[in-house]
Scaffold this motif. Structure first.
Motif, PDB file in Angstrom:
ATOM      1  N   GLY A  40      -6.199  20.393  -0.750  1.00 47.69           N
ATOM      2  CA  GLY A  40      -5.717  21.515  -0.635  1.00 47.69           C
ATOM      3  C   GLY A  40      -5.161  22.179   0.750  1.00 47.69           C
ATOM      4  O   GLY A  40      -5.536  23.258   1.242  1.00 47.69           O
ATOM      5  N   GLY A  41      -4.332  21.368   1.379  1.00 48.86           N
ATOM      6  CA  GLY A  41      -3.518  21.857   2.458  1.00 48.86           C
ATOM      7  C   GLY A  41      -4.362  21.965   3.980  1.00 48.86           C
ATOM      8  O   GLY A  41      -4.265  22.970   4.382  1.00 48.86           O
ATOM      9  N   GLN A  42      -5.076  21.034   4.217  1.00 49.39           N
ATOM     10  CA  GLN A  42      -5.734  20.976   5.445  1.00 49.39           C
ATOM     11  C   GLN A  42      -4.859  20.270   6.544  1.00 49.39           C
ATOM     12  O   GLN A  42      -3.800  19.599   6.201  1.00 49.39           O
ATOM     13  CB  GLN A  42      -7.248  20.248   5.386  1.00 49.39           C
ATOM     14  N   MET A  43      -5.303  20.621   7.711  1.00 52.61           N
ATOM     15  CA  MET A  43      -4.300  20.000   8.720  1.00 52.61           C
ATOM     16  C   MET A  43      -4.727  18.525   8.963  1.00 52.61           C
ATOM     17  O   MET A  43      -5.706  17.867   8.760  1.00 52.61           O
ATOM     18  CB  MET A  43      -5.060  20.463  10.043  1.00 52.61           C
ATOM     19  N   ALA A  44      -3.400  17.924   9.265  1.00 55.33           N
ATOM     20  CA  ALA A  44      -3.177  16.454   9.115  1.00 55.33           C
ATOM     21  C   ALA A  44      -3.181  16.028  10.700  1.00 55.33           C
ATOM     22  O   ALA A  44      -2.800  16.846  11.710  1.00 55.33           O
ATOM     23  CB  ALA A  44      -2.225  15.739   8.228  1.00 55.33           C
ATOM     24  N   PRO A  45      -3.348  14.596  10.947  1.00 58.54           N
ATOM     25  CA  PRO A  45      -2.906  14.204  12.482  1.00 58.54           C
ATOM     26  C   PRO A  45      -1.340  14.504  12.684  1.00 58.54           C
ATOM     27  O   PRO A  45      -1.042  14.538  13.720  1.00 58.54           O
ATOM     28  CB  PRO A  45      -3.146  12.717  12.712  1.00 58.54           C
ATOM     29  N   THR A  46      -0.558  14.617  11.601  1.00 50.65           N
ATOM     30  CA  THR A  46       0.609  14.700  11.641  1.00 50.65           C
ATOM     31  C   THR A  46       1.133  16.039  11.595  1.00 50.65           C
ATOM     32  O   THR A  46       2.523  16.281  11.517  1.00 50.65           O
ATOM     33  CB  THR A  46       1.743  13.924  10.424  1.00 50.65           C
ATOM     34  N   THR A  47       0.416  16.995  11.416  1.00 48.52           N
ATOM     35  CA  THR A  47       0.654  18.483  11.236  1.00 48.52           C
ATOM     36  C   THR A  47       1.305  18.941  12.685  1.00 48.52           C
ATOM     37  O   THR A  47       0.828  18.542  13.611  1.00 48.52           O
ATOM     38  CB  THR A  47      -0.814  19.322  10.966  1.00 48.52           C
ATOM     39  N   THR A  68       0.837  -1.310  -0.076  1.00 51.74           N
ATOM     40  CA  THR A  68       0.233  -0.108  -0.020  1.00 51.74           C
ATOM     41  C   THR A  68       0.793   1.135  -0.012  1.00 51.74           C
ATOM     42  O   THR A  68       2.034   1.078   0.604  1.00 51.74           O
ATOM     43  CB  THR A  68      -1.033   0.202   1.085  1.00 51.74           C
ATOM     44  N   TYR A  69       0.430   2.337  -0.607  1.00 49.22           N
ATOM     45  CA  TYR A  69       1.076   3.601  -0.851  1.00 49.22           C
ATOM     46  C   TYR A  69       0.313   4.665  -0.111  1.00 49.22           C
ATOM     47  O   TYR A  69      -0.809   4.911  -0.671  1.00 49.22           O
ATOM     48  CB  TYR A  69       1.606   3.755  -2.074  1.00 49.22           C
ATOM     49  N   GLN A  70       0.565   5.211   0.935  1.00 51.89           N
ATOM     50  CA  GLN A  70      -0.615   5.957   1.825  1.00 51.89           C
ATOM     51  C   GLN A  70       0.152   7.228   2.287  1.00 51.89           C
ATOM     52  O   GLN A  70       1.193   7.312   2.685  1.00 51.89           O
ATOM     53  CB  GLN A  70      -1.210   5.120   2.884  1.00 51.89           C
ATOM     54  N   GLY A  71      -0.686   8.295   2.126  1.00 50.09           N
ATOM     55  CA  GLY A  71      -0.338   9.497   2.785  1.00 50.09           C
ATOM     56  C   GLY A  71      -0.861   9.691   4.279  1.00 50.09           C
ATOM     57  O   GLY A  71      -1.413   8.548   4.721  1.00 50.09           O
ATOM     58  N   ASP A  72      -0.456  10.636   4.898  1.00 53.01           N
ATOM     59  CA  ASP A  72      -0.707  10.909   6.316  1.00 53.01           C
ATOM     60  C   ASP A  72      -2.146  11.109   6.656  1.00 53.01           C
ATOM     61  O   ASP A  72      -2.668  10.779   7.662  1.00 53.01           O
ATOM     62  CB  ASP A  72       0.015  11.927   7.154  1.00 53.01           C
ATOM     63  N   GLY A  73      -2.952  11.757   5.782  1.00 57.06           N
ATOM     64  CA  GLY A  73      -4.318  12.199   5.974  1.00 57.06           C
ATOM     65  C   GLY A  73      -5.094  10.548   5.717  1.00 57.06           C
ATOM     66  O   GLY A  73      -5.914  10.326   6.653  1.00 57.06           O
ATOM     67  N   ASP A  74      -4.545  10.029   4.747  1.00 61.73           N
ATOM     68  CA  ASP A  74      -5.415   8.824   4.512  1.00 61.73           C
ATOM     69  C   ASP A  74      -4.950   7.554   5.709  1.00 61.73           C
ATOM     70  O   ASP A  74      -5.904   7.026   6.185  1.00 61.73           O
ATOM     71  CB  ASP A  74      -4.574   8.010   3.215  1.00 61.73           C
ATOM     72  N   LEU A  75      -3.616   7.465   5.893  1.00 59.10           N
ATOM     73  CA  LEU A  75      -3.290   6.538   6.857  1.00 59.10           C
ATOM     74  C   LEU A  75      -3.632   6.741   8.333  1.00 59.10           C
ATOM     75  O   LEU A  75      -3.950   6.192   9.158  1.00 59.10           O
ATOM     76  CB  LEU A  75      -1.659   6.246   6.549  1.00 59.10           C
ATOM     77  N   ALA A  76      -3.182   8.023   8.698  1.00 57.95           N
ATOM     78  CA  ALA A  76      -3.052   8.540  10.146  1.00 57.95           C
ATOM     79  C   ALA A  76      -4.333   8.890  10.331  1.00 57.95           C
ATOM     80  O   ALA A  76      -4.656   9.262  11.842  1.00 57.95           O
ATOM     81  CB  ALA A  76      -1.874   9.381  10.258  1.00 57.95           C
ATOM     82  N   SER A  77      -5.329   9.500   9.767  1.00 58.31           N
ATOM     83  CA  SER A  77      -6.445  10.049  10.070  1.00 58.31           C
ATOM     84  C   SER A  77      -7.593   8.837   9.845  1.00 58.31           C
ATOM     85  O   SER A  77      -7.842   8.121  10.577  1.00 58.31           O
ATOM     86  CB  SER A  77      -6.641  11.327   9.502  1.00 58.31           C
ATOM     87  N   ILE A  78      -8.348   9.003   8.598  1.00 62.01           N
ATOM     88  CA  ILE A  78      -9.365   8.330   8.391  1.00 62.01           C
ATOM     89  C   ILE A  78      -9.087   6.708   8.533  1.00 62.01           C
ATOM     90  O   ILE A  78     -10.043   5.890   8.667  1.00 62.01           O
ATOM     91  CB  ILE A  78     -10.046   8.603   7.156  1.00 62.01           C
ATOM     92  N   GLY A  79      -7.695   6.498   8.175  1.00 60.85           N
ATOM     93  CA  GLY A  79      -7.347   5.032   7.935  1.00 60.85           C
ATOM     94  C   GLY A  79      -6.808   4.416   9.128  1.00 60.85           C
ATOM     95  O   GLY A  79      -5.990   3.487   9.060  1.00 60.85           O
ATOM     96  N   MET A  80      -6.704   4.958  10.318  1.00 65.72           N
ATOM     97  CA  MET A  80      -5.961   4.635  11.532  1.00 65.72           C
ATOM     98  C   MET A  80      -6.250   3.348  12.022  1.00 65.72           C
ATOM     99  O   MET A  80      -5.384   2.308  12.443  1.00 65.72           O
ATOM    100  CB  MET A  80      -5.776   5.673  12.637  1.00 65.72           C
TER     101      MET A  80
END
Lengths: 253, 177, 361
Positions: free
Chosen positions: A129-136, A90-102
């Motif tokens: 478009g540059g929203q806050m992530a759990p890793t921000t 899987t190839y995932q970003g931080d919004g994808d993996l650390a927020s909705i996909g935790m």
């Protein structure tokens, strides 16, 4: 004259849609090189996330499934359980993996699913478009934290590698970056190690790659690299968080 | 011709199993059958009941407001269902635990101390089989041979339990005489 | 193979195995957990895959991944769990993947209750997920038919490359009835190499397959939806199923009911017949595609005065009945939910009171 540097077979010729200074292109290449070197392209299935890398299948040339936001680890579980002979990543970003996909990543890691996750952490949602992530980072301005991340309201950034590393199930969990050539070689080694553990049916393998997003950070590529070194890396330290035991764990036998 | 029997008692009294053994016996005899349990919170130790429908035609509604017969293993079950039973039906009352009767004159009431009989046969837990056997002997919903065979099939995976349950069966039949 | 006495949930589990589906992912929920409990040991016996996922959301994407890899795969759940899976069902439709979902319905909305209900009719047939997606939906009226429908569901899912749902209710899942399994089915989707991500090495073409529902170009997305629409239209032409019961005579009342409810209606119809009152019944076996023509024709029969739609819900299928009858006859809804199943006595009363409205005829 012998060619010493060429495009990996697993990397397509399609020009990427990524912004100047974005590190996705480098990470894609490292994955493609690894697939070539291990000669697994014909049995590899990638899972693309929702986020900037949503079109990863246009650039990495092997079988691919496109996931819903955050669900890639569940899909990888499905594929790997019914076709253990396939190599799945899987190839995932931080919004994808650390927020909705935790939930999905924690449980897949805890079950010790034998697939590989490339986790691209650039501390922000890119595509939307540059929203806050759990890793921000604390104080970091994003379009949904215009006054900077207020940790009293939304907590501290999540260190996903350490969180997954706290699980008892054996795994390979590492954090790398690709912002300078000296790091790229280490990241390549880590990705190759991760795929190798999968091929040996050893454990779940996870490579977090601390990355840049100059566009949404509002910086030049050079500034983004500097900010990564000054701000992100002290909070997200590089190196292996966890490696599987030398011999096969008893429960895997 | 359709027959229905409600098995009712405490969770843990083997209510659902009694119903299943009867349904299996009826199926072996060529009847259409349906076994409808209560499910949900009742499964966790409260009251348990199940309805067994036996018919010579395809079974329509699995919801039966007025079953023909009742096997009541405890007092709340008797109180809950006795008034709903069709006139002429067999009502088996486990007199080991139930001191009252249905208060109706139009039923074939059969009082069997299933607990004591089962204990005498070797194990009080077989009270459900005693009651089932007595009920079948009286109602003739299936043949006693089919019932015996069904018990053997049910306990095939735990064969050490077969002799006890057959003993309970015989004692139950005798109690219905 | 002789008859065996089985719970609906267990028969569904066994039927899937006999249909060659050796892959099952699920999350426990009453009243269908017996499927998972059965397959937890049975899959091991047949060298299949059993996995209890961490949530219905995760399970539905395990189904997606496995279906995308080209194997037969299914899951079972109950109403609230199906709501959580509806996202993935939309993705499966968009990506054109075959998979089977069983919904053993319980009462709602919300947490509702655990007793039998038919409250998910509209969700299953019209609103299963976002976007223009449809499920092929079958509704069994007993344990035997549940097993048969599960076995038919896999080839249907593969024929249309679309998810198929078996819509049962808690009674069908919990009830034990004799069941006789048909022969084993062919176990592999035959056309999978053209679309499944089963590894390029497995294909002569050596070109990669892509499983996705993302089509950013409006024309391409529109075209994908036209393909889906064509499939849904084909389902209506080729795979509608229904049972016509007691429709030979001159009935003045036509009942439309499905699943457990139709059995109750059959008992009422038999009793009414003994009293000299003829009532016809159309029982849809496929809820999508809906047997519109059969309902319309039965309603338009010369003798028919009134159509009754009886459901274990607050009036859901009645919309399809009205749409089918097209105003040719008055349509009346009757139903209960939350686990209260209308009894044969109530239906007899309903038929008689409806007939009374037409005394002038």
């Amino acid at each position: 004259m012998a060619k010493t540097f060429q495009k990996p077979q697993a990397l397509s010729s399609t020009p990427t849609h990524y912004c100047p200074g974005c590190t996705h292109g480098v990470i894609h290449r490292l994955v493609a090189e690894t697939i070539d070197e291990l000669a697994i392209r014909g049995r590899t299935v990638g899972i693309a996330p929702v986020g900037c890398a949503v079109l990863a299948y246009n650039y990495i040339d092997c079988d691919f499934q496109e996931a819903a936001h955050g669900r890639a680890p569940a899909m990888a579980t499905g594929i790997k359980r019914v076709r253990p002979d396939l190599i799945v990543f899987t190839y995932q970003g931080d919004g994808d993996l650390a927020s909705i996909g935790m939930g999905e990543i924690v449980h897949a890691a805890n079950r010790g699913e034998k697939f590989t996750t490339i986790f691209v952490n650039n501390a922000i949602y890119g595509m939307t478009g540059g929203q806050m992530a759990p890793t921000t980072m604390p104080g970091q301005r994003t379009t949904t934290s215009p006054f900077g991340r207020k940790t009293a309201e939304v907590g501290m950034p999540i260190r996903v590698a350490e969180l997954l590393g706290s699980l008892v199930t054996p795994a390979f969990i590492t954090r790398q970056t690709v912002i300078r050539p000296k790091y790229i070689q280490k990241t390549k080694k880590a990705i190759r190690q991760a795929f190798t553990y999968q091929m040996e049916n050893r454990c779940f393998s996870f490579v977090e790659v601390v990355s840049t997003c100059p566009t949404n950070w509002g910086m030049t590529p050079q500034e983004a690299i500097q900010w990564t070194e000054d701000v992100l890396l002290p909070y997200y330290p590089l190196g292996d968080v966890k490696t599987p035991p030398e011999e096969e764990p008893a429960h895997a036998k | 011709m359709q027959n229905e029997v409600m098995f009712a008692g405490f969770g843990g009294q083997g209510i659902l199993l009694s119903g299943k053994i009867l349904a299996h016996a009826a199926m072996e005899e060529g009847f259409e059958v349906a076994w409808i349990p209560s499910y949900g919170p009742e499964m966790r130790g409260g009251t348990a009941y199940c309805l067994v429908v036996v018919s010579d035609r395809p079974i329509g509604s699995p919801i039966i407001k007025n079953p023909k017969h009742l096997v009541a293993m405890n007092r709340p079950s008797l109180e809950k269902f006795a008034q709903a039973i069709k006139p002429g039906g067999v009502v088996l009352i486990n007199s080991s635990l139930i001191t009252v009767d249905t208060g109706r004159q139009d039923l074939d009431e059969l009082r069997v101390p299933a607990g004591e009989i089962a204990t005498e046969a070797g194990n009080g837990k077989a009270a459900n089989i005693v009651a089932l056997a007595a009920f079948v002997a009286r109602s003739k919903m299936v043949s006693l041979d089919a019932l015996r065979h069904s018990i053997e099939v049910e306990f095939a995976k735990r064969p050490n339990l077969i002799p006890l349950n057959i003993k309970a069966l015989e004692a139950g039949i005798k109690a219905a005489e | 193979m002789s008859k065996v006495l089985m719970k609906g949930n267990e028969a569904i589990a066994e039927a899937a195995i006999r249909a060659g589906c050796l892959n099952y992912f699920a999350y426990p929920i009453t009243p269908q957990s017996e499927v998972a409990e059965y397959l937890a040991w049975r899959m091991q016996e047949v060298n299949g895959v059993f996995l209890q996922g961490e949530s219905e959301v995760a399970v539905s994407y395990m189904i997606f991944g496995a279906a995308g890899a080209g194997v037969r795969v299914f899951t079972t759940s109950s109403s609230p769990g199906i709501s959580l899976m509806s996202e993935a069902i939309s993705y499966l439709c968009g990506a054109q993947l075959p998979a089977v979902f069983v919904n053993i319905m319980r009462g709602g909305p919300g947490l509702g209750g655990i007793l039998p209900s038919q409250g998910d009719y509209l969700q299953a047939t019209k609103g299963i997920g976002h976007g223009d997606c449809r499920l092929f939906v079958m509704a069994p009226e007993g344990v035997q038919e549940a097993a048969e429908m599960v076995m038919r569901a896999f080839p249907l899912a593969e024929k249309y490359r679309n998810p198929v749902m078996i819509l049962g209710d808690g009674l069908i899942g919990q009830m034990m009835e004799p069941v006789e399994f048909p022969d084993h089915l062919k176990s592999v989707p035959s056309n999978k190499n053209t679309w499944a991500t089963n590894g390029m090495d497995h294909r002569k073409s050596k070109t990669r397959n892509l499983v996705r529902s993302l089509f950013l170009d409006s024309q391409i997305l529109n075209n994908n939806n036209l393909i889906l629409r064509d499939k849904y239209e084909r389902m209506k032409k080729e795979d509608v199923c229904f049972e016509a019961y007691n429709t030979e005579g001159d009935y003045r009342i036509l009942i439309v009911a499905y699943g457990t409810m139709s059995r109750v209606c059959k008992t009422a119809i038999a009793t009414l017949k003994e009293q000299g009152i003829d009532v016809g019944l159309i029982r849809p076996q496929t809820l999508f595609p809906y047997p519109e023509a059969a309902v319309r024709e039965a309603a338009r029969k010369e003798s028919c005065r009134h159509v009754l739609c009886i459901e274990m819900s607050m009036g859901q299928m009645v919309e399809d009945v009205e749409r089918s009858v097209l105003g040719a006859r008055p349509v009346k809804w009757y139903g209960k939910c939350g686990g209260d199943v209308p009894t044969p006595e109530e239906i007899i009363e309903l038929v008689k009171s409806t007939l009374a409205l037409h005394k002038s005829y």
